[in-house]
Design a protein around this motif. Structure first.
Motif, short mmCIF file in Angstrom:
data_model
loop_
_atom_site.label_atom_id
_atom_site.label_comp_id
_atom_site.label_asym_id
_atom_site.label_seq_id
_atom_site.Cartn_x
_atom_site.Cartn_y
_atom_site.Cartn_z
N GLY A 175 22.63 34.59 42.29
CA GLY A 175 23.34 35.21 43.55
C GLY A 175 23.26 36.68 43.38
N ASN A 176 23.26 37.30 41.93
CA ASN A 176 23.34 38.81 41.73
C ASN A 176 22.00 39.39 41.61
N VAL A 177 20.83 38.64 41.81
CA VAL A 177 19.55 39.24 41.53
C VAL A 177 18.41 39.22 42.83
N LEU A 178 18.02 40.15 43.06
CA LEU A 178 17.13 40.20 44.35
C LEU A 178 15.64 40.14 44.03
N PHE A 179 14.95 39.48 44.73
CA PHE A 179 13.30 39.17 44.43
C PHE A 179 12.73 39.57 45.59
N ASP A 180 11.43 40.23 45.20
CA ASP A 180 10.70 40.75 46.16
C ASP A 180 8.95 40.28 45.83
N ASP A 181 8.68 39.57 46.72
CA ASP A 181 7.04 39.00 46.46
C ASP A 181 7.16 38.34 44.93
N GLY A 182 8.22 37.56 44.68
CA GLY A 182 8.21 36.63 43.70
C GLY A 182 8.55 37.39 42.33
#
Length: 298
Positions: free
Chosen positions: A186-193
Motif C-alpha cells: 500500500g505504500n509502493v507505487l508501480f508504473d508499467d510493472g
C-alpha cells in the motif's frame, strides 16, 4: 483561519487550480493539488493528518518525514521531494506536509502479485543499503506480550497463546539498518510493472532489517495468502538484502510484527478495500492472520 491551499500557494509561488482527494491512505488525508506556475502547471501531494492520534504526534512524524525525504534525495530510492512542512498547523487547519507527486499507482489486486512481490523485495533491499548522513531514531516495537489483544471470537486460542509466549524474551541482537518501518504494497507505487515510488516515511527508523521484512510479510499474507507472506524473507535474501537473523530470532521479528495487527487486522484493509479488494472482510482477514501466525510457529 489557516488555509492549507493558500499555504501551498505561498510555498510554490503559484495559484492552486485544483485539489482532489487521493484514495488509499488511512493515517492521513492525501490530496492531489495542481498549481499554475509561471513555467507551467505542476502537481503536488498534500498530506494532512486528521486522525486525533496522528494529529497529537504530528510534530515528530512530519518533521521526521521531511528530514528523511531530504536525505533520500541523493539516493536511488524513488521518493518524493519535500516542498514544505507545517507540523504544528501554524498555517494549515491541520498538520500538513507538501511534497512532489510521484508517478504510478498502488496495486493490491491478485493479478500480477507474484511479479510485484519480487520487485518489493528488490526495493526493500535497496532501502536497507541507504547510509543516511544522520541516523533516524531507534525502532519502536508496535506491540508487546502484555499488550496483545486476542480476538474474542478466535477459534485458535492456542495459536495466539503460543505466539505471545514466544515474545516473552529479550529481543535478539541485531546489526542496525536504515528502515522504512512501514514498507508494504500500500505504500509502493508501480508504473508499467516497475516500482516508481515509495511513500509514507513518517515511521522511518534504525533497527533490524528483519523488522521491515516482517512487516511486508504480514501485509502480503493478509493481501495474498500465507504462502505469499512466508516466502518474502527468501525473496528479500535472493535480492541481495542484508543478512537476516537465524531462524529462531527471525521468527521473533515475524511474530512481533504480526501480533501488532491484533485484534483488528481489518483496519489496515480499509484503503485496500477502497482500491477494490472488497473480499478482504474482517472475518477473512482474521482467519488469514491466524493461519499466518500458525505457519510461523510451525
Amino acid at each position: 483561519m489557516p488555509d492549507p491551499l493558500r499555504w501551498v500557494e505561498g510555498l510554490t509561488g503559484g495559484t492552486v487550480t485544483r485539489a482532489e482527494r487521493l484514495r488509499g491512505g488511512w493515517t492521513s488525508e492525501m490530496r492531489r493539488v495542481e498549481v499554475d506556475l509561471p513555467h507551467g502547471s505542476q502537481t503536488f501531494v498534500l498530506r494532512t493528518f486528521v486522525d486525533e492520534f496522528f494529529v497529537k504526534h504530528a510534530h515528530g512524524l512530519l518533521t521526521r518525514e521531511a528530514k528523511v525525504l531530504d536525505q533520500l534525495a541523493d539516493t536511488d530510492v524513488p521518493a518524493a521531494a519535500c516542498v514544505g512542512v507545517d507540523a504544528d498547523a501554524l498555517y494549515c487547519d491541520q498538520p500538513s506536509l507538501l511534497m512532489t507527486l510521484l508517478p504510478g499507482v498502488v496495486h493490491v489486486e491478485e493479478a500480477g502479485a507474484a511479479d510485484r512481490t519480487h520487485e518489493l523485495a528488490r526495493q526493500l533491499a535497496a532501502i536497507h543499503r541507504v547510509k543516511p548522513a544522520e541516523r533516524p531514531r531507534e525502532y519502536q516495537p508496535w506491540t508487546a506480550p502484555d499488550r496483545v489483544r486476542v480476538p474474542s471470537a478466535t477459534g485458535r486460542p492456542g495459536v495466539w497463546a503460543d505466539a505471545v509466549d514466544y515474545l516473552r524474551r529479550e529481543p535478539p541482537e541485531y546489526e542496525g539498518a536504515f528502515l522504512h518501518r512501514d514498507f508494504h504494497p500500500g505504500n509502493v507505487l508501480f508504473d508499467d510493472g516497475r516500482i516508481s515510488g515509495v511513500v509514507d516515511w513518517v515511521e522511518t527508523s534504525w533497527g533490524p532489517a528483519d523488522l521491515d521484512v516482517a512487516h511486508c510479510s504480514t501485509a502480503l499474507a493478509l493481501l495474498h495468502g500465507v504462502e505469499a507472506g512466508r516466502e518474502f524473507s527468501s525473496l528479500y535474501a535472493a535480492a541481495g538484502g542484508r543478512d537476516l537473523a537465524r531462524a529462531d530470532d527471525h521468527r521473533y521479528w515475524l511474530l512481533l510484527d504480526a501480533l501488532a495487527f491484533a485484534p483488528d487486522a481489518e483496519k489496515v484493509a480499509e484503503p485496500w478495500r477502497d482500491l477494490g479488494r472488497i473480499d478482504l472482510t474482517p472475518e477473512f482477514l482474521q482467519d488469514r492472520l491466524e493461519l499466518y501466525l500458525a505457519s510461523i510457529l510451525a
